[in-house]
Write an enzyme that holds these catalytic residues in place. Sequence first.
Site, mmCIF file in Angstrom:
data_model
loop_
_atom_site.group_PDB
_atom_site.id
_atom_site.type_symbol
_atom_site.label_atom_id
_atom_site.label_comp_id
_atom_site.label_asym_id
_atom_site.label_seq_id
_atom_site.Cartn_x
_atom_site.Cartn_y
_atom_site.Cartn_z
ATOM 1 C CD GLU A 85 -41.846 49.323 -11.151
ATOM 2 O OE1 GLU A 85 -41.841 48.090 -11.271
ATOM 3 O OE2 GLU A 85 -40.889 49.958 -10.678
ATOM 4 C CD GLU A 138 -37.373 49.739 -13.758
ATOM 5 O OE1 GLU A 138 -38.150 50.220 -12.927
ATOM 6 O OE2 GLU A 138 -37.563 49.839 -14.997
#
Length: 276
Positions: A128, A149
Amino acid sequence: MTQTASTWAPPTLADLDLEFVKTEVRDGVGYLKLDRPPVNAHNTQMILELDQAFTAVRFDDEVRAVVLTSETERFFSAGADIAVIRDEKPHRTGLLSQTSKEVILKARSIPKVFIAAINGHCMGGGLELAFACDLRFACDGPYKYGMPELVLGVMPGEGGSQLLGRAIGPNKALKLMLDNTALSVAEALELGLVDVVLEAETFRDDVHAYAKRIADGPILAIGATKVALTEGIEMSLPAGFSLERMQQNDLLRSADAAEGAEAYLSKRDPKWSSQW
Protein backbone atom coordinates in the site's frame (compact mmCIF):
# COMPACT_ATOMS: atom_id res chain seq x y z
CA MET A 1 4.03 48.34 13.77
CA THR A 2 5.92 47.05 10.76
CA GLN A 3 5.53 43.38 10.01
CA THR A 4 8.35 41.40 8.47
CA ALA A 5 8.26 38.11 6.68
CA SER A 6 8.93 35.09 8.86
CA THR A 7 12.43 33.67 8.57
CA TRP A 8 11.29 30.25 9.75
CA ALA A 9 11.47 27.45 7.23
CA PRO A 10 10.77 23.74 7.56
CA PRO A 11 13.82 21.48 7.70
CA THR A 12 15.24 20.33 4.41
CA LEU A 13 15.14 16.65 3.62
CA ALA A 14 18.89 16.30 4.13
CA ASP A 15 18.64 17.94 7.56
CA LEU A 16 16.11 15.47 8.95
CA ASP A 17 17.41 13.07 11.59
CA LEU A 18 14.80 10.34 11.93
CA GLU A 19 15.04 6.91 13.50
CA PHE A 20 13.14 4.72 11.05
CA VAL A 21 13.32 6.76 7.82
CA LYS A 22 16.81 7.72 6.66
CA THR A 23 17.01 10.65 4.25
CA GLU A 24 19.51 12.13 1.84
CA VAL A 25 19.56 14.26 -1.32
CA ARG A 26 21.80 13.44 -4.26
CA ASP A 27 21.73 15.01 -7.75
CA GLY A 28 18.37 16.61 -7.01
CA VAL A 29 16.90 13.23 -5.99
CA GLY A 30 15.54 12.91 -2.47
CA TYR A 31 15.91 9.49 -0.89
CA LEU A 32 13.61 8.15 1.83
CA LYS A 33 14.95 4.84 3.14
CA LEU A 34 12.80 2.69 5.41
CA ASP A 35 14.97 1.37 8.23
CA ARG A 36 13.11 -0.52 10.94
CA PRO A 37 14.62 -4.02 10.95
CA PRO A 38 13.95 -6.82 10.64
CA VAL A 39 11.03 -6.30 8.22
CA ASN A 40 10.25 -2.55 8.19
CA ALA A 41 6.90 -3.16 9.88
CA HIS A 42 4.86 0.02 10.27
CA ASN A 43 4.15 1.47 13.67
CA THR A 44 2.93 4.93 14.62
CA GLN A 45 6.41 6.43 14.88
CA MET A 46 7.43 5.17 11.46
CA ILE A 47 4.33 6.58 9.77
CA LEU A 48 4.73 9.93 11.52
CA GLU A 49 8.36 10.04 10.41
CA LEU A 50 7.25 9.40 6.83
CA ASP A 51 4.85 12.31 7.26
CA GLN A 52 7.78 14.52 8.31
CA ALA A 53 9.83 13.33 5.34
CA PHE A 54 7.03 13.93 2.84
CA THR A 55 6.49 17.42 4.26
CA ALA A 56 10.20 18.15 3.88
CA VAL A 57 10.03 16.94 0.26
CA ARG A 58 7.10 19.30 -0.37
CA PHE A 59 9.00 22.37 0.83
CA ASP A 60 12.57 21.46 -0.21
CA ASP A 61 13.34 23.14 -3.53
CA GLU A 62 16.50 21.08 -3.89
CA VAL A 63 14.41 17.91 -4.16
CA ARG A 64 13.16 17.53 -7.72
CA ALA A 65 12.33 13.80 -7.69
CA VAL A 66 11.91 11.26 -4.89
CA VAL A 67 12.89 7.62 -4.33
CA LEU A 68 11.26 5.61 -1.54
CA THR A 69 13.26 2.46 -0.80
CA SER A 70 14.58 0.29 2.02
CA GLU A 71 17.79 0.04 3.99
CA THR A 72 16.69 -3.27 5.51
CA GLU A 73 18.04 -6.43 3.94
CA ARG A 74 15.49 -8.53 2.00
CA PHE A 75 12.47 -6.40 2.94
CA PHE A 76 10.93 -3.31 1.42
CA SER A 77 8.20 -3.61 4.05
CA ALA A 78 6.09 -6.41 5.51
CA GLY A 79 3.34 -3.92 6.29
CA ALA A 80 1.69 -3.13 9.60
CA ASP A 81 3.33 -4.30 12.80
CA ILE A 82 1.14 -7.21 13.92
CA ALA A 83 2.08 -6.57 17.54
CA VAL A 84 0.43 -3.16 17.25
CA ILE A 85 -2.80 -4.77 16.07
CA ARG A 86 -2.62 -7.27 18.95
CA ASP A 87 -1.60 -4.93 21.75
CA GLU A 88 -2.85 -1.45 20.89
CA LYS A 89 -6.33 -0.17 21.64
CA PRO A 90 -8.47 -0.57 18.51
CA HIS A 91 -9.26 3.12 18.18
CA ARG A 92 -5.56 4.00 18.29
CA THR A 93 -4.77 1.43 15.62
CA GLY A 94 -7.57 3.02 13.61
CA LEU A 95 -5.92 6.41 14.05
CA LEU A 96 -2.67 4.94 12.74
CA SER A 97 -4.52 3.55 9.71
CA GLN A 98 -6.11 6.94 9.05
CA THR A 99 -2.76 8.70 9.40
CA SER A 100 -1.27 6.32 6.83
CA LYS A 101 -3.98 7.29 4.37
CA GLU A 102 -3.32 10.99 4.97
CA VAL A 103 0.41 10.46 4.41
CA ILE A 104 -0.33 8.61 1.16
CA LEU A 105 -2.58 11.44 -0.02
CA LYS A 106 0.18 13.93 0.76
CA ALA A 107 2.66 12.08 -1.44
CA ARG A 108 0.13 11.90 -4.27
CA SER A 109 -0.57 15.64 -4.08
CA ILE A 110 3.06 16.81 -4.17
CA PRO A 111 4.03 17.87 -7.74
CA LYS A 112 7.20 15.79 -7.68
CA VAL A 113 7.49 12.26 -9.02
CA PHE A 114 7.80 9.56 -6.34
CA ILE A 115 9.43 6.25 -7.31
CA ALA A 116 9.07 3.20 -5.08
CA ALA A 117 12.34 1.28 -5.45
CA ILE A 118 11.16 -2.06 -4.10
CA ASN A 119 14.27 -3.99 -3.13
CA GLY A 120 12.75 -6.79 -1.06
CA HIS A 121 9.56 -8.47 0.08
CA CYS A 122 6.57 -6.12 -0.24
CA MET A 123 3.49 -7.25 1.62
CA GLY A 124 0.29 -5.71 2.97
CA GLY A 125 0.87 -2.16 4.12
CA GLY A 126 4.26 -2.22 2.41
CA LEU A 127 2.53 -2.67 -0.93
CA GLU A 128 0.00 0.00 0.00
CA LEU A 129 2.88 2.37 0.78
CA ALA A 130 4.44 1.57 -2.58
CA PHE A 131 1.16 2.62 -4.19
CA ALA A 132 1.55 6.05 -2.61
CA CYS A 133 4.25 6.48 -5.24
CA ASP A 134 3.75 7.33 -8.89
CA LEU A 135 5.99 4.54 -10.22
CA ARG A 136 7.06 1.19 -8.79
CA PHE A 137 10.42 -0.28 -9.82
CA ALA A 138 11.06 -3.82 -8.57
CA CYS A 139 14.42 -5.42 -7.91
CA ASP A 140 14.61 -8.87 -9.46
CA GLY A 141 15.03 -11.58 -6.87
CA PRO A 142 13.23 -14.14 -4.67
CA TYR A 143 10.87 -11.53 -3.24
CA LYS A 144 7.15 -11.82 -2.60
CA TYR A 145 4.25 -9.41 -3.07
CA GLY A 146 0.80 -9.76 -1.56
CA MET A 147 -2.09 -8.47 0.55
CA PRO A 148 -2.56 -10.97 3.43
CA GLU A 149 -4.69 -8.86 5.77
CA LEU A 150 -7.80 -11.06 5.57
CA VAL A 151 -6.03 -13.94 7.33
CA LEU A 152 -5.70 -11.60 10.33
CA GLY A 153 -9.42 -10.87 10.35
CA VAL A 154 -8.92 -7.33 9.09
CA MET A 155 -8.88 -5.69 5.66
CA PRO A 156 -6.20 -3.66 3.88
CA GLY A 157 -6.20 -0.54 6.01
CA GLU A 158 -3.57 1.76 4.54
CA GLY A 159 -5.40 2.57 1.33
CA GLY A 160 -5.12 -0.78 -0.42
CA SER A 161 -8.81 -1.40 -1.02
CA GLN A 162 -8.92 1.86 -3.00
CA LEU A 163 -5.45 2.21 -4.51
CA LEU A 164 -5.11 -1.34 -5.87
CA GLY A 165 -8.61 -1.35 -7.31
CA ARG A 166 -7.90 1.86 -9.16
CA ALA A 167 -4.56 0.57 -10.43
CA ILE A 168 -5.30 -2.99 -11.52
CA GLY A 169 -9.10 -3.09 -11.49
CA PRO A 170 -11.48 -4.14 -8.71
CA ASN A 171 -11.78 -7.79 -9.77
CA LYS A 172 -8.05 -8.47 -9.83
CA ALA A 173 -7.53 -6.51 -6.61
CA LEU A 174 -10.26 -8.41 -4.77
CA LYS A 175 -8.95 -11.78 -5.97
CA LEU A 176 -5.43 -10.89 -4.79
CA MET A 177 -6.81 -10.11 -1.33
CA LEU A 178 -9.15 -13.11 -1.15
CA ASP A 179 -6.59 -15.64 -2.33
CA ASN A 180 -3.86 -14.44 0.04
CA THR A 181 -1.39 -15.30 -2.68
CA ALA A 182 2.28 -14.43 -2.35
CA LEU A 183 3.28 -13.38 -5.86
CA SER A 184 6.75 -13.57 -7.34
CA VAL A 185 8.35 -10.47 -8.82
CA ALA A 186 7.44 -11.69 -12.32
CA GLU A 187 3.83 -12.30 -11.27
CA ALA A 188 3.66 -8.86 -9.66
CA LEU A 189 4.80 -7.34 -12.94
CA GLU A 190 2.24 -9.33 -14.94
CA LEU A 191 -0.58 -8.26 -12.61
CA GLY A 192 0.47 -4.62 -12.76
CA LEU A 193 1.62 -4.21 -9.17
CA VAL A 194 4.99 -2.96 -10.43
CA ASP A 195 5.88 -1.07 -13.59
CA VAL A 196 9.30 -2.50 -14.37
CA VAL A 197 11.72 -5.11 -13.04
CA LEU A 198 15.42 -4.22 -12.88
CA GLU A 199 18.47 -6.45 -12.44
CA ALA A 200 19.64 -6.73 -8.84
CA GLU A 201 23.28 -5.98 -9.67
CA THR A 202 22.51 -2.54 -11.08
CA PHE A 203 19.21 -1.82 -9.33
CA ARG A 204 20.27 1.19 -7.26
CA ASP A 205 22.24 2.75 -10.12
CA ASP A 206 19.42 2.24 -12.61
CA VAL A 207 16.81 3.72 -10.26
CA HIS A 208 19.03 6.71 -9.55
CA ALA A 209 19.69 7.30 -13.25
CA TYR A 210 15.96 7.33 -13.97
CA ALA A 211 15.18 9.61 -11.03
CA LYS A 212 18.02 11.96 -11.99
CA ARG A 213 16.66 12.21 -15.52
CA ILE A 214 13.37 13.39 -14.02
CA ALA A 215 15.16 15.80 -11.68
CA ASP A 216 17.10 17.27 -14.62
CA GLY A 217 13.96 17.72 -16.71
CA PRO A 218 11.28 20.44 -16.96
CA ILE A 219 10.13 20.03 -13.36
CA LEU A 220 7.16 22.41 -13.61
CA ALA A 221 5.72 20.46 -16.54
CA ILE A 222 6.49 17.13 -14.90
CA GLY A 223 4.83 18.19 -11.65
CA ALA A 224 1.77 19.56 -13.45
CA THR A 225 1.43 16.33 -15.41
CA LYS A 226 1.53 14.26 -12.22
CA VAL A 227 -1.10 16.38 -10.47
CA ALA A 228 -3.37 16.44 -13.53
CA LEU A 229 -3.26 12.65 -13.62
CA THR A 230 -3.56 11.81 -9.93
CA GLU A 231 -6.21 14.41 -9.14
CA GLY A 232 -7.96 14.64 -12.50
CA ILE A 233 -8.63 10.91 -12.74
CA GLU A 234 -10.91 11.22 -9.69
CA MET A 235 -12.96 13.98 -11.37
CA SER A 236 -15.61 13.99 -14.05
CA LEU A 237 -14.16 14.33 -17.54
CA PRO A 238 -15.16 18.02 -17.94
CA ALA A 239 -13.66 18.84 -14.54
CA GLY A 240 -10.48 16.93 -15.44
CA PHE A 241 -10.25 18.86 -18.70
CA SER A 242 -10.62 22.09 -16.73
CA LEU A 243 -7.77 21.10 -14.40
CA GLU A 244 -5.60 20.21 -17.38
CA ARG A 245 -6.39 23.52 -19.06
CA MET A 246 -5.43 25.55 -15.97
CA GLN A 247 -2.19 23.61 -15.57
CA GLN A 248 -1.31 24.01 -19.23
CA ASN A 249 -2.08 27.74 -19.28
CA ASP A 250 0.31 28.23 -16.37
CA LEU A 251 3.01 26.23 -18.14
CA LEU A 252 2.64 28.20 -21.36
CA ARG A 253 3.76 31.30 -19.46
CA SER A 254 6.91 29.61 -18.16
CA ALA A 255 10.46 30.01 -19.40
CA ASP A 256 10.62 26.27 -20.01
CA ALA A 257 7.77 26.40 -22.52
CA ALA A 258 9.55 29.06 -24.55
CA GLU A 259 12.85 27.18 -24.29
CA GLY A 260 11.29 23.85 -25.25
CA ALA A 261 9.74 25.24 -28.42
CA GLU A 262 12.89 27.14 -29.41
CA ALA A 263 15.14 24.12 -28.76
CA TYR A 264 12.88 21.84 -30.79
CA LEU A 265 12.79 24.21 -33.76
CA SER A 266 16.55 24.78 -33.52
CA LYS A 267 17.21 21.04 -33.30
CA ARG A 268 19.20 21.30 -30.07
CA ASP A 269 18.82 19.99 -26.54
CA PRO A 270 16.74 22.24 -24.27
CA LYS A 271 18.23 23.98 -21.25
CA TRP A 272 15.56 23.93 -18.58
CA SER A 273 15.65 26.82 -16.13
CA SER A 274 12.30 26.98 -14.36
CA GLN A 275 12.29 26.62 -10.58
CA TRP A 276 9.52 25.98 -8.09
